[in-house]
Write an enzyme that holds these catalytic residues in place. Structure first.
Site, PDB file in Angstrom:
ATOM      1  N   GLU A   1      13.115  11.289  13.373  1.00  0.00           N
ATOM      2  CA  GLU A   1      12.981  10.169  12.436  1.00  0.00           C
ATOM      3  C   GLU A   1      14.091   9.183  12.714  1.00  0.00           C
ATOM      4  OE1 GLU A   1      12.678  11.207   8.235  1.00  0.00           O
ATOM      5  OE2 GLU A   1      11.723  13.090   8.796  1.00  0.00           O
TER       6      GLU A   1
ATOM      7  N   GLU B   1      14.347  18.637   7.669  1.00  0.00           N
ATOM      8  CA  GLU B   1      15.718  18.341   7.230  1.00  0.00           C
ATOM      9  C   GLU B   1      16.250  19.474   6.365  1.00  0.00           C
ATOM     10  OE1 GLU B   1      15.895  14.417   5.538  1.00  0.00           O
ATOM     11  OE2 GLU B   1      15.994  13.511   7.514  1.00  0.00           O
TER      12      GLU B   1
END
Ligand code: GAL
Length: 960
Positions: free
Chosen positions: A282, A197
């Site tokens: 995710e 991320e």
């Protein structure tokens, strides 16, 4: 696509097939000589991953080995995932877990990731490797090692110091990952994620990403490199080959588990990706909980089976073929692994609990996971115009496989939050008949009752069968020997209609249940109508392959297990868990677990005559469904010892004036590369002195003038998601008070001062871990005292600091850098099993004290659990009312829990088998730090969390 000058030129194509079964078959667990390298190709197109030429739906779950410090249990979790239909596991590799000191890397024992990847290969599950270097994951410093706090250079950038640091880590971890890649035929590592991320797409951010990708390739990583950077790094410098989106539509507030957000439709992202599948590295599988939070059952409710159905099917509807769920097994933040804010359990409200037990969320994932595996056409679909349901509260999305025409109708409420029961008919497109309104049977309908969603199939060919459509969902279909077996399911009490096509009227036999059959000679269709209620069975025979249809309600469907053996799949119905299956021509060998005695039914080729279950022959009889029915025993009951005899000792001699601290380090540093030290000198930050995890003591000496009226102390304990760090302070042995964070002025009673003598301020500081990181350096925020000044005099204070024994030079590398902090007892081995506590005072619990400080409690117990059973056990601390103390819990020397009586919420702490000895002696040690005058330790007991007769073996590996 793989870059053209990339490594795919070295891949050797293999015939398409069940690559995972082949891999499992060619591997020998722990074998010295690797299996002959059968190389595989891993590519992808805009629809899906393509493994050995075969479009593959990726159904994956997250698991962190470092949150389960017992390698035997890694296999348990991976088997449980595999049995639920997951074909992949996504794993973060935690840099800080392996590196206590710059240049020191440990990959042994509970850190043996080679062994972990061997287990993945043996179990037959692909691995999405996520080696960071930054991982986030609610762990200390987001995975950066403690020693990195003492270095300079912007983290997650091209800064030379940072680059030098992470290069070592990548070299170490890539070396192991490279040995286990699918592409080399030695293992199951399928994809490798770069960073985590990372949203800094500045020039430097791009160069940093590119450097990481180049490093991976230079280290021999040949599988596709993936990202979870959402809209970043999709093109240009630093772009990953396969970008991905992380999505947590339910957020992390478990206090209101009924609250649902709307569904975001990823269809436009799908459209925009022209070369890669829509990948969710995710997707929300649960939620973390925070100190003082509502507890993980609330998180499990927030993200329950209804959430799984509606949201996971919505991502299918948007065309995703790659879904990983974060987390599927969360585990425990044992030791000091957690980042500030989160507590010991990282259960996450996931499908598998921290105590490794299966939940209704697991059942739901199994229903969907099996479908993604069974229905190959799902891996390649395009959105097609869709008939509107006649009930406008509902919404349907249609997709179609362009090659074979299989259609998928994903049906749910238009408003995801809607809880009404709505009935509808659906106009769908069938081959010959064109538009057809289903269900056809008068008086029946398709229901969406509350927060529900359904994936309905039409024009689907499997085995020798041709399914026109079904208003039941397909769980799985397999060719078992000479016949096809399909499991279709629906909600209890709802109508089901299944229509199959046959050239001529087939022979239909309803073996069990209430099923109406209707042959329509004109359309050559056989229509079955039924109500989902338990399990109905229908055998259909025609010229081709016979079919056994198993029509189940949800509760009956989830009792089925599919095991893909080397010689083809088998279905098993009944037990709590089926782990493995091996088949020879006439023998089937199964392993699994039971939570009670009951039926076991096996659907295997007719040649199979004998069945073994967990190593013992199973007596079976043939049934009307041509299956084999037997009986399996449940677990024997278990009683646990009562913990009544405790030993207790004072564990805070440091607070006394006379305590000898001459061997402690002086806080004499005046410079640091850490830009976050913006406090007065000298530097007090405990990290600067090599103490990165756990509690730290400070002792400050000053010559009193006698005019001192107060002392002002400041500390930095980590402020995130509510801060529950604390410090307590004493002057010449007199309690000054505590402070949960920041600064406080403590008044001094003049009678406590020794005029012109050595006065000692003793401060015990709780380090709640290092913050997670963006790319600014927040993980370097100091820990420990930051400033101290006397009020009423200018007397300088000379500070000494003491943390975990050895600092970065671990005396106990097996338990590692996160296990023990700087309490006197930890430094003197009071937590270890071999420590002799016979001279300590005896006591019973609960035990109250009005003396702030630290007390250690120890007891021993012997377990003799029945052989062949898996009995997850927890240690429970019970306080009738909250007191001001916090406890650190050790089982056999391993720190498995941190309890804060006046914050909560966790009261039960998993004692993982392997750390716990199920067949022998065990030692509990608890350090209870009373932070005010009403401390002590509550009642402590052992509780059985579950009881299974099991094929699992988890024994202690022995630790110093
Ligand atoms: C994601 C992150 C994970 C974890 C998760 C929340 O943003 O990539 O590491 O922190 O959030 O549990």
């Amino acid at each position: 696509m793989l870059r053209s000058k990339g490594p795919q030129g070295r891949h050797i194509a293999r015939a398409a097939g069940l690559a995972l079964v082949a891999l499992a078959a060619t591997s020998a667990h722990g074998a010295e000589a690797p299996a002959p390298a059968a190389r595989h190709t891993v590519t992808f197109d805009r629809h899906s991953l393509i493994i050995d030429g075969k479009p593959t739906y990726l159904w994956s779950g997250s698991f962190h080995y470092w949150r389960l410090p017992s390698p035997d249990l890694w296999k348990d979790v991976l088997q449980k995932m595999k049995s639920a239909g997951f074909n992949a596991v996504e794993i973060y590799f935690d840099w800080g877990y392996h590196s206590p000191k710059r240049g020191v890397y440990d990959f042994t024992g509970i850190r043996d990731v080679d062994h972990l990847l061997d287990i993945a290969r043996e179990v037959g599950i692909y691995v999405i490797a996520r080696p960071g270097p930054y991982i986030n994951a609610e762990t200390d410093a987001g995975g950066f090692p403690g020693w990195l706090t003492t270095t300079g250079g912007t983290p997650r950038s091209t800064a030379p110091d940072y680059t030098a640091a992470y290069t070592d880590w990548m070299t170490e971890i890539d070396r192991i990952l490279a040995r286990h890649q699918v592409t080399d035929g030695r293992g199951t590592v399928l994809l490798c994620q770069v960073e985590n991320e990372f949203y800094n797409d500045s020039d430097d951010g791009k160069k940093y990403m590119q450097a990481l990708e180049d490093k991976a390739r230079a280290d021999g990583i040949t599988v596709p490199l993936t990202g979870n950077h959402n809209t970043n790094f999709i093109t240009g410098v630093g772009a990953t080959e396969m970008p991905g989106y992380d999505s947590y539509p339910a957020d992390f507030d478990c206090t209101r588990p009924e609250r649902w957000n709307g569904i975001y439709d990823f269809a436009s992202e799908r459209q925009a990706l022209t070369k890669t599948p829509l990948f969710f590295p995710e997707y929300q599988g649960g939620a973390f909980d925070v100190w003082g939070g509502p507890g993980y059952e609330a998180c499990r409710k927030l993200t329950g089976p209804d959430f799984e159905r509606v949201f996971y099917e919505a991502t299918m509807a948007s065309g995703s073929t790659m879904q990983n769920f974060y987390m599927t097994y969360g585990g425990i933040n044992w030791g000091w692994l957690s980042s500030p804010g989160v507590y010991t359990s990282y259960d996450y409200g996931a499908a598998i609990t921290a105590s490794r037990q299966l939940t209704p969320k697991y059942d739901q994932q199994k229903l969907l996971g099996y479908m993604t595996r069974a229905v190959a056409p799902l891996a390649r679909t395009d959105a097609v115009g869709s008939a509107v349901p006649d009930n406008r509260r509902l919404r349907v999305t249609a997709r179609r496989n362009p090659e074979d025409g299989t259609r998928f109708y994903i049906l749910r409420h238009a408003e995801a939050q809607d809880t009404t029961d709505d009935a509808t008919h659906l106009k769908i497109t069938l081959g010959k008949e064109g538009d057809t309104t289903i269900p056809q049977a008068p008086g029946t309908a398709i229901h969406i009752n509350g927060r529900d969603s359904k994936v309905l199939l039409a024009n689907y060919h499997f085995g020798g069968q041709n399914l026109a459509y079904s208003t039941s969902e397909l769980m799985t279909q397999v060719r078992v020997g000479e016949r096809d077996v399909a499991v279709l399911y629906g909600r209890h009490g709802e109508d089901g209609e299944t229509v199959l096509r046959y050239a001529a009227k087939p022979d239909v036999r309803v073996i069990e249940g209430d099923v109406a059959t209707h042959w329509d000679a004109a359309s050559h269709t056989l229509r079955l109508n039924y109500r989902h209620d338990g399990l109905a069975r229908v055998a259909i025979t025609q010229n081709g392959t016979p079919l056994l249809l198993l029509l189940a309600d949800n509760a009956a469907a989830v009792t089925f297990w599919q095991l893909d053996t080397k010689n083809g799949p088998v279905l098993v119905r009944g037990p709590y868990l089926a782990r493995t299956g091996e088949q020879t021509t006439d023998q089937l060998t199964l392993s699994g677990d039971t939570d009670r005695a009951g039926d076991i039914e096996v659907f295997a080729p007719s040649a199979v005559r004998t069945v073994a279950w967990n190593g013992a022959p199973l007596a079976t009889r043939a049934t009307a469904s041509a299956s084999l029915l037997g009986h399996v025993d449940g677990p024997a009951p278990v009683t646990l010892p009562v913990l009544h005899d405790w030993h207790v000792a004072d564990g805070a001699p440091e607070l006394a004036t006379a305590f000898d601290d001459h061997a402690w380090q002086s806080t004499d540093r005046t410079s640091t590369p850490n830009p976050y030290w913006n406090h007065t000198l000298p530097i007090l930050d405990s990290d600067s002195y090599g103490f990165h995890h756990g509690n730290v003591w400070y002792r400050g000496h000053f010559k009193a003038t006698g005019n001192e009226t107060a002392i002002r102390l400041s500390a930095s304990l980590g402020v995130h998601l509510g801060n529950h760090g604390i410090f307590t302070a004493w002057l010449n042995g007199h309690f000054l008070g505590n402070n949960p964070s920041g600064a406080q002025q403590f008044p001094i009673d003049p009678s406590w001062l020794k005029k012109d003598g050595d006065n000692v301020v003793a401060v015990l500081v709780d380090n709640h871990g290092h913050l997670q990181e963006e790319h600014t350096g927040t993980f370097r925020e100091p820990r420990g005292l930051t400033a101290a000044t006397l009020v009423g005099s200018q007397a300088p204070i000379r500070w000494k600091v003491q943390g975990n024994l050895g600092g970065e030079d671990l005396p106990d590398p097996m338990r590692g850098p996160f296990n023990a902090g700087g309490l006197y007892g930890e430094r003197n081995g009071w937590h270890l099993p071999a420590f002799k506590d016979t001279r300590w005072a005896t006591t019973t619990l609960p035990h109250a004290t009005d003396k702030p400080g630290v007390d250690w409690y120890r007891t021993h117990f012997t377990l003799d659990l029945p052989a062949g059973q898996d009995v997850p056990i927890a240690l429970r601390i019970h306080d009738a009312a909250p007191h001001h103390y916090r406890a650190i819990i050790f089982i056999n020397g391993w720190q498995i829990g941190r309890y804060i009586s006046d914050v909560g919420p966790q009261t039960d702490f998993e004692l993982p088998a392997g750390l716990l000895n199920p067949h022998g002696d065990n030692t509990i040690a608890i350090a209870a730090w009373s932070t005010a005058q009403d401390g002590g330790l509550g009642e402590v007991s052992l509780v059985v969390q579950g009881n299974y007769r099991s094929a699992l073996r988890a024994e202690p590996k022995g630790a110093p």
